[in-house]
Motif scaffolding. Structure first.
Motif, PDB file in Angstrom:
ATOM      1  N   ARG A 159       0.869  -1.165   0.075  1.00 23.32           N
ATOM      2  CA  ARG A 159       0.043   0.053   0.104  1.00 23.32           C
ATOM      3  C   ARG A 159       0.848   1.450   0.027  1.00 23.32           C
ATOM      4  O   ARG A 159       2.049   1.252   0.547  1.00 23.32           O
ATOM      5  N   ARG A 160       0.177   2.395  -0.602  1.00 22.65           N
ATOM      6  CA  ARG A 160       0.875   3.612  -0.408  1.00 22.65           C
ATOM      7  C   ARG A 160       0.500   4.125   0.837  1.00 22.65           C
ATOM      8  O   ARG A 160      -0.196   5.302   0.853  1.00 22.65           O
ATOM      9  N   ALA A 161       0.856   3.459   2.069  1.00 24.85           N
ATOM     10  CA  ALA A 161       0.382   3.829   3.407  1.00 24.85           C
ATOM     11  C   ALA A 161       1.508   3.109   4.284  1.00 24.85           C
ATOM     12  O   ALA A 161       2.162   2.244   3.804  1.00 24.85           O
ATOM     13  N   PRO A 162       1.488   3.487   5.559  1.00 24.26           N
ATOM     14  CA  PRO A 162       2.467   3.146   6.516  1.00 24.26           C
ATOM     15  C   PRO A 162       2.247   1.647   7.039  1.00 24.26           C
ATOM     16  O   PRO A 162       2.022   1.592   8.108  1.00 24.26           O
ATOM     17  N   VAL A 163       2.127   0.607   6.283  1.00 22.27           N
ATOM     18  CA  VAL A 163       1.670  -0.598   6.512  1.00 22.27           C
ATOM     19  C   VAL A 163       2.406  -1.849   6.170  1.00 22.27           C
ATOM     20  O   VAL A 163       1.992  -3.025   6.085  1.00 22.27           O
ATOM     21  N   ASN A 164       3.443  -1.173   5.447  1.00 25.06           N
ATOM     22  CA  ASN A 164       4.282  -2.427   4.643  1.00 25.06           C
ATOM     23  C   ASN A 164       5.584  -2.730   5.496  1.00 25.06           C
ATOM     24  O   ASN A 164       6.314  -2.213   6.095  1.00 25.06           O
ATOM     25  N   SER A 165       5.517  -4.154   5.523  1.00 19.30           N
ATOM     26  CA  SER A 165       6.682  -4.881   6.261  1.00 19.30           C
ATOM     27  C   SER A 165       7.710  -5.459   5.244  1.00 19.30           C
ATOM     28  O   SER A 165       7.318  -5.696   4.013  1.00 19.30           O
ATOM     29  N   THR A 166       9.008  -5.274   5.258  1.00 19.56           N
ATOM     30  CA  THR A 166       9.927  -5.537   4.711  1.00 19.56           C
ATOM     31  C   THR A 166      10.392  -6.977   4.914  1.00 19.56           C
ATOM     32  O   THR A 166       9.658  -7.689   5.660  1.00 19.56           O
ATOM     33  N   TYR A 167      11.018  -7.564   3.604  1.00 18.51           N
ATOM     34  CA  TYR A 167      11.299  -8.985   3.967  1.00 18.51           C
ATOM     35  C   TYR A 167      12.045  -9.342   5.100  1.00 18.51           C
ATOM     36  O   TYR A 167      11.567 -10.386   5.807  1.00 18.51           O
ATOM     37  N   ALA A 168      12.990  -8.561   5.614  1.00 20.79           N
ATOM     38  CA  ALA A 168      13.461  -8.700   6.947  1.00 20.79           C
ATOM     39  C   ALA A 168      12.464  -8.714   8.016  1.00 20.79           C
ATOM     40  O   ALA A 168      12.853  -9.571   9.112  1.00 20.79           O
ATOM     41  N   MET A 169      11.752  -7.947   8.269  1.00 24.56           N
ATOM     42  CA  MET A 169      10.741  -7.919   9.217  1.00 24.56           C
ATOM     43  C   MET A 169      10.035  -9.172   9.138  1.00 24.56           C
ATOM     44  O   MET A 169       9.783 -10.038  10.165  1.00 24.56           O
ATOM     45  N   THR A 170       9.489  -9.573   7.974  1.00 26.58           N
ATOM     46  CA  THR A 170       8.511 -10.819   7.732  1.00 26.58           C
ATOM     47  C   THR A 170       9.464 -11.941   8.064  1.00 26.58           C
ATOM     48  O   THR A 170       8.994 -12.840   8.945  1.00 26.58           O
ATOM     49  N   PHE A 171      10.719 -12.061   7.807  1.00 27.01           N
ATOM     50  CA  PHE A 171      11.551 -13.197   8.252  1.00 27.01           C
ATOM     51  C   PHE A 171      11.775 -13.486   9.807  1.00 27.01           C
ATOM     52  O   PHE A 171      11.714 -14.478  10.408  1.00 27.01           O
ATOM     53  N   SER A 172      11.821 -12.104  10.131  1.00 27.35           N
ATOM     54  CA  SER A 172      11.995 -12.242  11.839  1.00 27.35           C
ATOM     55  C   SER A 172      10.651 -12.646  12.574  1.00 27.35           C
ATOM     56  O   SER A 172      10.993 -13.408  13.723  1.00 27.35           O
ATOM     57  N   ALA A 173       9.573 -12.504  11.999  1.00 33.52           N
ATOM     58  CA  ALA A 173       8.282 -13.127  12.459  1.00 33.52           C
ATOM     59  C   ALA A 173       8.351 -14.588  12.447  1.00 33.52           C
ATOM     60  O   ALA A 173       8.035 -15.223  13.478  1.00 33.52           O
ATOM     61  N   CYS A 174       8.772 -15.199  11.193  1.00 31.33           N
ATOM     62  CA  CYS A 174       8.713 -16.780  11.091  1.00 31.33           C
ATOM     63  C   CYS A 174       9.915 -17.083  12.135  1.00 31.33           C
ATOM     64  O   CYS A 174       9.758 -18.183  12.580  1.00 31.33           O
ATOM     65  N   ALA A 175      11.248 -16.491  12.191  1.00 34.17           N
ATOM     66  CA  ALA A 175      12.070 -16.914  13.012  1.00 34.17           C
ATOM     67  C   ALA A 175      11.663 -17.061  14.558  1.00 34.17           C
ATOM     68  O   ALA A 175      11.845 -17.956  15.376  1.00 34.17           O
ATOM     69  N   TYR A 176      11.043 -15.847  14.846  1.00 34.07           N
ATOM     70  CA  TYR A 176      10.279 -15.925  16.205  1.00 34.07           C
ATOM     71  C   TYR A 176       9.510 -17.041  16.506  1.00 34.07           C
ATOM     72  O   TYR A 176       9.507 -17.611  17.734  1.00 34.07           O
ATOM     73  N   ILE A 177       8.563 -17.165  15.585  1.00 32.63           N
ATOM     74  CA  ILE A 177       7.402 -18.238  15.794  1.00 32.63           C
ATOM     75  C   ILE A 177       8.467 -19.824  16.019  1.00 32.63           C
ATOM     76  O   ILE A 177       8.115 -20.379  16.896  1.00 32.63           O
ATOM     77  N   LEU A 178       9.284 -20.055  15.245  1.00 30.11           N
ATOM     78  CA  LEU A 178       9.952 -21.172  15.382  1.00 30.11           C
ATOM     79  C   LEU A 178      10.640 -21.521  16.850  1.00 30.11           C
ATOM     80  O   LEU A 178      10.688 -22.289  17.332  1.00 30.11           O
ATOM     81  N   LYS A 179      11.231 -20.325  16.866  1.00 24.24           N
ATOM     82  CA  LYS A 179      11.982 -20.303  18.261  1.00 24.24           C
ATOM     83  C   LYS A 179      11.066 -20.337  19.472  1.00 24.24           C
ATOM     84  O   LYS A 179      11.597 -21.077  20.261  1.00 24.24           O
ATOM     85  N   CYS A 180       9.954 -20.014  19.252  1.00 20.18           N
ATOM     86  CA  CYS A 180       8.908 -20.200  20.691  1.00 20.18           C
ATOM     87  C   CYS A 180       8.595 -21.559  20.487  1.00 20.18           C
ATOM     88  O   CYS A 180       7.965 -22.124  21.570  1.00 20.18           O
ATOM     89  N   LEU A 181       8.635 -22.418  19.425  1.00 17.28           N
ATOM     90  CA  LEU A 181       7.972 -23.908  19.431  1.00 17.28           C
ATOM     91  C   LEU A 181       8.935 -24.785  19.607  1.00 17.28           C
ATOM     92  O   LEU A 181       8.637 -25.921  19.863  1.00 17.28           O
ATOM     93  N   ILE A 182      10.267 -24.574  19.693  1.00 13.31           N
ATOM     94  CA  ILE A 182      11.358 -25.392  20.172  1.00 13.31           C
ATOM     95  C   ILE A 182      12.282 -25.254  21.511  1.00 13.31           C
ATOM     96  O   ILE A 182      11.466 -24.336  21.968  1.00 13.31           O
ATOM     97  N   ASP A 183      13.125 -26.133  22.027  1.00  8.10           N
ATOM     98  CA  ASP A 183      13.676 -26.003  23.163  1.00  8.10           C
ATOM     99  C   ASP A 183      14.296 -24.602  23.138  1.00  8.10           C
ATOM    100  O   ASP A 183      15.005 -24.335  22.378  1.00  8.10           O
TER     101      ASP A 183
END
Length: 455
Positions: A159-183
């Protein structure tokens, strides 16, 4: 080796104090610094440093923070050098590589414990700040022997509006989820990241391209984290909470300090309700998911800035009801007694509260109010406004979603919430179907049983 430090700077220029605003393109969001040397031989390069500070309102504070960041890096360089002197380059390189290999092995072992399959959910950011159209997020999670694939195909275009995530932001969300699910003691390094696989189509709100504005990308990234958890809720219900605050809920403002005559900028991100879990209530007024900012004490703020915090409290009855209730949101009111201010809200959840899971109810939505004790005006969750002396802006963040059927909630837990002022007697009776004797402050078991059987 590389040494890095990450710092939140209170202002980096741009169209509004604290560098958050309802921007239309990235150029409005602050100074853009390409990879250039700010430090040479351990010392700041004066011309470049002056060029950066010229774009920034809070020059004194930011200059100090930059110097602290440089000092942190210099400390890291010294300690890495000391390791090299102690162990030698060959030994140090061996253990660096071995740590990555060990981490990869541990991560693969942990992923193998997760249920295999494909899990899908979708959610929305309430609005983009310029239109009423919500921002659609689609998450597909595939868990197999190759690791965990996060696929966000089907999410809205940028969007031409302040709601866009970068690839790095999105990747960090995924990494965070996996870290929560494992030891929890699995290290985080390249070996861990090798099990995180991402499909985020370019040109979408989860992988935007220039000149898309990104200052509110963390609102989207944090909501995306919640959507991923929602997708996994059926597969691993014992590890996933109901919907949380899932927004940064950013506060940014500034003006001229009437005591010093200098420009100032203030920024913070505030907490809200966390979702209920399988055997626990959601915590009240906390930061959720990848947020790493903490509560800023009122005393510290008022000593250093020319404004006041009028109210700072939990939002009563904002929880999503459930067997395990969601956490309560929080209220924080900002008063500007004697000067004009440019105030930016960059948040969300003002249309829909966080979802409940497995029969739990959604949490109460957030609200942002100008002058709540006068002619109150509801503000957008993404806006910049000009305030007059005496104006107040009130943030009331959302409660977390409930987990499990609310009629299964322990009546003693309901009684405790009433006694702590988190819910009213009426809500205890009408929503949770729990009758409380206010003479003895105990649960009336007979009447409670009747209320619940009538339901």
């Amino acid at each position: 080796g590389y040494v890095a430090s990450l710092v939140h700077h209170v202002d980096i220029g741009g169209g509004a104090p604290a560098s958050i605003s309802a921007s239309r393109e990235v150029y409005q969001e602050g100074i853009i610094i390409p990879p250039v040397k700010l430090v040479q031989d351990g010392k700041l390069i004066p011309d470049i440093f002056r060029l950066i500070l010229a774009q920034i309102r809070s020059k004194h504070e930011t200059a100090g923070d930059f110097r602290a960041q440089v000092a942190a890096n210099n400390t890291g360089v010294r300690r890495l050098g000391a390791l090299m002197d102690q162990l030698g380059s060959e030994t140090l390189s061996f253990y660096m590589s071995e740590l990555i290999t060990y981490t990869e092995r541990r991560t693969i072992f942990e992923v193998a414990k997760l249920p295999k399959g494909t899990f899908i959910a979708e959610g929305h950011v309430d609005n983009d700040g310029f239109t009423d159209k919500s921002v659609r997020l689609v998450a597909k999670v595939v868990i197999d022997d190759n690791g965990v694939l996060f696929d966000f195909s089907g999410s809205d275009t940028q969007r031409r509006a302040p709601v866009n995530s970068t690839y790095a932001m999105t990747f960090s969300a995924c990494a965070y989820i996996l870290k929560c699910l494992i030891d929890q003691d699995v290290p985080v390094n390249e070996g861990f990241y090798r099990s995180v696989h991402l499909i985020a189509p370019e040109g979408t709100v989860v992988h935007c391209t220039p000149p898309a504005p990104v200052v509110g990308g963390w609102e989207t990234q944090t909501r995306l984290t919640d959507v991923i958890l929602k997708a996994l809720s059926e597969a691993i219900p014992d590890q996933v909470p109901a919907g949380t605050k899932a927004m940064m809920c950013q506060v940014g403002f500034g003006g001229t300090n009437p005591l010093t005559g200098e420009l100032y900028a203030f920024y913070e991100a505030i907490g809200g309700g966390y979702g209920g879990r399988i055997n626990r209530d959601g915590p009240d007024a906390v930061q959720a998911h990848g947020q790493n900012t903490e509560n800023a004490p009122i005393e510290e703020i008022e000593i250093n800035y020319p404004f006041r915090i009028n109210r700072y409290e939990l939002v009563e009855e904002s929880e999503g009801a459930g067997k395990q209730r969601g956490g309560l949101g929080m209220r924080r009111d900002y008063l500007f007694p004697d000067h004009e201010v440019s105030f930016s809200i960059l948040a969300d959840r003002d249309r829909w509260g966080p979802w409940g899971l497995f029969g739990g109810q959604p949490g109460q939505k957030a609200s942002y109010i100008l002058n709540p004790d006068k002619e109150a005006i509801e503000l957008s969750s993404k806006t910049t406004i000009e305030l007059k002396p005496g104006d107040v802006v009130s943030y009331r963040t959302c409660g977390g979603g409930g987990y499990g059927p609310l009629e299964d909630r322990n009546p003693k837990a309901v009684l405790n919430d009433v006694r702590e002022g988190k819910i009213s007697l009426e809500r205890a009776r009408n929503i949770y179907r729990v009758a409380i004797d206010t003479t003895t402050w105990t649960v009336n078991k007979t009447e409670t049983m009747k209320l619940r059987s009538d339901r």
